[in-house]
Design an enzyme around this catalytic site. Structure first.
Site, mmCIF file in Angstrom:
data_model
loop_
_atom_site.group_PDB
_atom_site.id
_atom_site.type_symbol
_atom_site.label_atom_id
_atom_site.label_comp_id
_atom_site.label_asym_id
_atom_site.label_seq_id
_atom_site.Cartn_x
_atom_site.Cartn_y
_atom_site.Cartn_z
ATOM 1 N N TYR A 89 16.759 2.361 -8.677
ATOM 2 C CA TYR A 89 15.384 2.408 -9.695
ATOM 3 C C TYR A 89 14.810 2.965 -10.213
ATOM 4 O O TYR A 89 14.543 2.419 -11.379
ATOM 5 C CB TYR A 89 13.545 1.475 -8.545
ATOM 6 N N ASP A 140 12.540 -2.808 -4.893
ATOM 7 C CA ASP A 140 13.127 -1.973 -5.753
ATOM 8 C C ASP A 140 14.218 -2.649 -6.715
ATOM 9 O O ASP A 140 14.124 -1.453 -7.967
ATOM 10 C CB ASP A 140 13.568 -0.453 -5.181
ATOM 11 N N TYR A 193 12.158 -3.350 5.800
ATOM 12 C CA TYR A 193 10.565 -3.486 6.090
ATOM 13 C C TYR A 193 9.337 -4.561 6.479
ATOM 14 O O TYR A 193 8.605 -5.130 5.054
ATOM 15 C CB TYR A 193 9.707 -2.673 5.215
ATOM 16 N N ASP A 211 4.060 0.912 -4.978
ATOM 17 C CA ASP A 211 5.372 1.393 -5.480
ATOM 18 C C ASP A 211 5.766 0.012 -5.955
ATOM 19 O O ASP A 211 6.084 -0.668 -6.467
ATOM 20 C CB ASP A 211 6.547 1.432 -4.400
ATOM 21 N N ARG A 249 1.424 9.094 -6.560
ATOM 22 C CA ARG A 249 2.521 8.188 -7.610
ATOM 23 C C ARG A 249 2.813 6.761 -7.196
ATOM 24 O O ARG A 249 2.533 5.758 -7.954
ATOM 25 C CB ARG A 249 3.906 9.083 -7.075
#
Length: 646
Positions: A62, A112, A160, A167, A237
């Protein structure tokens, strides 16, 4: 392909189409007339990894997409195709001719992995090559089968389960929205809206308005609060990813979709919260944004760049009030002072980016403050570089004034109306349209109007007093004849009456014809003649092959509209004839190439060629000595300054 240190030096010192040449960036931050840090950063990247970003990595990742989205923003802001070519070469290293992607396993169900698909869509839209569409289809199929929470949000990764991280909204949703816009998946916007709203609902702290890094629906993770499922901290972030996801996904939402207002409202709440924790001294954000005085906490480059980009773009697009300009000015100035520098070789570098921060996994990341502080902070991290390029495209490479704020620029799709079949049978507007990134589109011109803060629209119906009242600048380009459309909509007396009255009241009309063999000049002239302009059947600039100088049009000093542009390119044009109230604007060999006219409170600009479509502005074909992109910026500014605000 080699990008030498010479290129780095040149790109660092020279701005191609940047208004930083004037000594002021869009942010109002003082910039050197010779120094454009973001262009220097991009040139450094192309020098370090001088064939493509594929030289640096072993798998589809990514963070490559983050850098390349930064390059795309630079390309679209400047019209310099060096950035585009680097994107294409980097992606071609991974995408096979049959559309398969080297190193990509859809069964990982890793959100991602979808991020790089944004560049596939860019390349497909620019080139219309089937391999990019097929590769994008692969990533779209991952989303069709991607595991979700019970209420419908994408898991961050298969490994996960039941987890949504901020994100992941950046990795998946803008690609999802752009794909849906291109290929007519209207129901997808409902899904996208739900996912943005769901993660805000779960992770938003009622006291600060900030969003926690991640949420575990099962509440089984050690890092998850047993009542809320949220992780313990507000990571900078992660907030940056979410903000960028919002402003980028909004690019593709239909104007009348209710989810658009939902996302804009979320963005406003988000911006109010993150600006409250912006460091007052530096304008930057800390790694854990709400704990500035806690020992070991530090100002972080990627989060600061992402949030500057988010807020700046939000203001330009009209989603956020202009009062936030003070925040982005201070933020970008802080980035330049704190994180951006040159190394011993004169290459621009970015310091201060945390390498990675996550939740769970092996070894286990517990989301504690101590965990975040233990992750390494590095120089020239790809995520930081990409975020900085995005911020730099906004702050250093776009106009210094939002002269289009509150104005709407409308392109005609009634007199010029062609449909094109997509690969899956879906029809979309083509030929001089805002969304089309291939050679015949106006996507770069649309970006330029947007960079001044203007809104874009398309008029598919005939111009009337009612629908013209909704726009400030109206562009008619290359109206159809029988050659283009079996049932063309010709300009008639009712159209002339409506448009003339609109201009008199303060409207700004743009008339772009073509040579007589490729445009319906007979009916178009009924409109043009009302302003003292006639598109003649005499032509010029009949360019043979790549002999571009045959299409050169010099712009003498002192031009009313083109104050900096010196030379542009126009091909196969209709020479204009003018009489009062029109007057010549650009002439070559006593032939009128461009003209303007004033009528009442409004204005008209006319040219005998659709010369600002992508083929002649995005740098992929025409040499940079022809300053069509710079001219587009200057013309757009002039048009937005004419007439009256509706």
């Amino acid at each position: 392909m080699k990008f030498s240190r010479t290129l780095i030096a040149i790109s660092t010192l020279v701005t191609v189409n940047s208004y930083a040449q004037q000594g002021t960036s869009v942010s109002g931050v003082a910039t050197s007339a010779k120094q454009n840090w973001s262009q220097g950063m991009a040139a450094s990247v192309m020098g370090w990894w001088n064939d493509s970003l594929a030289n640096k990595q072993a798998h589809w990742s990514y963070d490559m997409g983050v850098v390349l989205k930064g390059m795309e923003a630079m390309w679209r802001a400047t019209g310099d195709a060096t950035y585009y070519k680097y994107i294409q070469k980097s992606m071609d290293a991974w995408v096979n001719e049959d559309g398969t992607i080297r190193g990509y396993d859809p069964h990982e169900f890793n959100i991602d992995n979808v991020n790089d698909g944004k560049l596939l869509l860019t390349l497909y839209r620019a080139t219309e090559k089937v391999k990019y569409k097929k590769a994008a289809d692969l990533l779209r199929s991952q989303l069709q089968n991607h595991p979700r929470t019970k209420e419908g949000s994408f898991w961050h990764k298969k490994v996960y389960p039941w987890q949504v991280w901020l994100d992941g909204l950046y990795m998946g949703q803008p690609f999802y929205a752009e794909y849906a816009m291109l290929f007519g998946e209207d129901s997808a916007f409902n899904d996208i809206t739900r996912q943005f709203a769901a993660i805000e609902r779960h992770t938003r702290d009622p006291k600060t308005g900030l969003l926690y890094h991640g949420w575990d629906e099962s509440k089984e993770q050690k890092w998850a609060n047993k009542q809320t499922g949220n992780s313990p901290h507000f990571w900078g972030r992660a907030l940056g990813w979410y903000g960028m996801a919002l402003v980028d996904a909004l690019d593709y939402f239909p104007a009348n979709h209710p989810g658009r207002d939902t996302l804009i409202n979320i963005l406003n709440r988000f911006t109010k919260a993150v600006t409250k924790v912006q460091d007052a001294k530096t304008g930057l954000w800390y790694d854990i944004v709400d704990m500035p005085t806690t020992p070991k906490n530090y100002l972080e480059a990627s989060a600061s760049s992402m949030l500057v980009y988010t807020i700046a773009k939000g203001i330009r697009k009209g989603y956020l009030p202009t009062t936030y300009w003070a925040n982005v000015k201070k933020g970008y100035d802080g980035i330049l002072k704190t994180f951006v520098d040159k190394n011993a070789n004169g290459e621009v570098e970015l310091k201060g980016t945390v390498k990675v921060s996550g939740l769970g996994g092996n070894p286990y990341r517990d989301g504690s403050f101590e965990y975040y502080m233990g992750e390494p902070v590095i120089v020239n991290d790809w995520k930081g570089i990409g975020a900085y390029l995005l911020a730099g495209a906004e702050m250093e490479n776009m106009p210094a004034e939002l002269v289009g704020k509150g104005k709407t620029v409308t392109v005609d799709y009634y007199f010029n109306h062609e449909d094109k079949k997509e690969l899956n049978g879906f029809k979309y507007p083509t030929h001089y349209t805002w969304n089309e990134m291939s050679n015949n589109g106006f996507s770069l011109l649309g970006d330029i109007f947007s960079s001044y803060g203007a809104q874009l629209s398309t008029l598919e119906a005939a111009p009337t007093a009612a629908n013209l009242a909704k726009t400030d600048v109206y562009i008619i380009c290359d109206p159809d004849g029988l050659k283009d459309n079996k049932n063309p909509n010709y300009v008639n007396e009712e159209h002339v009456k409506a448009l003339t009255a609109w201009v008199q009241k303060g409207g700004v009309l743009v008339l772009m014809a073509n040579d007589s063999a490729n445009c319906d000049l007979v009916h178009f002239n009924k409109l043009a003649n009302a302003f003292g302009i006639n598109f003649s059947f005499r032509g010029r600039n009949f360019v043979q092959g790549n002999q571009y100088e045959m299409g050169a049009v010099p712009i003498p000093a002192g031009n009313e509209v083109f104050k900096q542009t010196k030379k542009v390119y126009l091909k196969e044009i209709s020479i204009l004839e003018t009489k009062a109230p029109a007057k010549p604007l650009v002439k070559v060999d006593n032939d009128v190439i461009m003209a303007t006219a004033r009528l009442g409170k409004g204005a008209v600009f006319a040219v005998g060629d659709p010369w600002l479509y992508n083929e002649y502005t995005d740098g992929r074909k025409i040499p940079l000595e022809y300053e069509n992109a710079k001219a587009a910026y200057e013309l757009a500014k002039w048009l937005l300054q004419q007439g009256v605000k509706k």
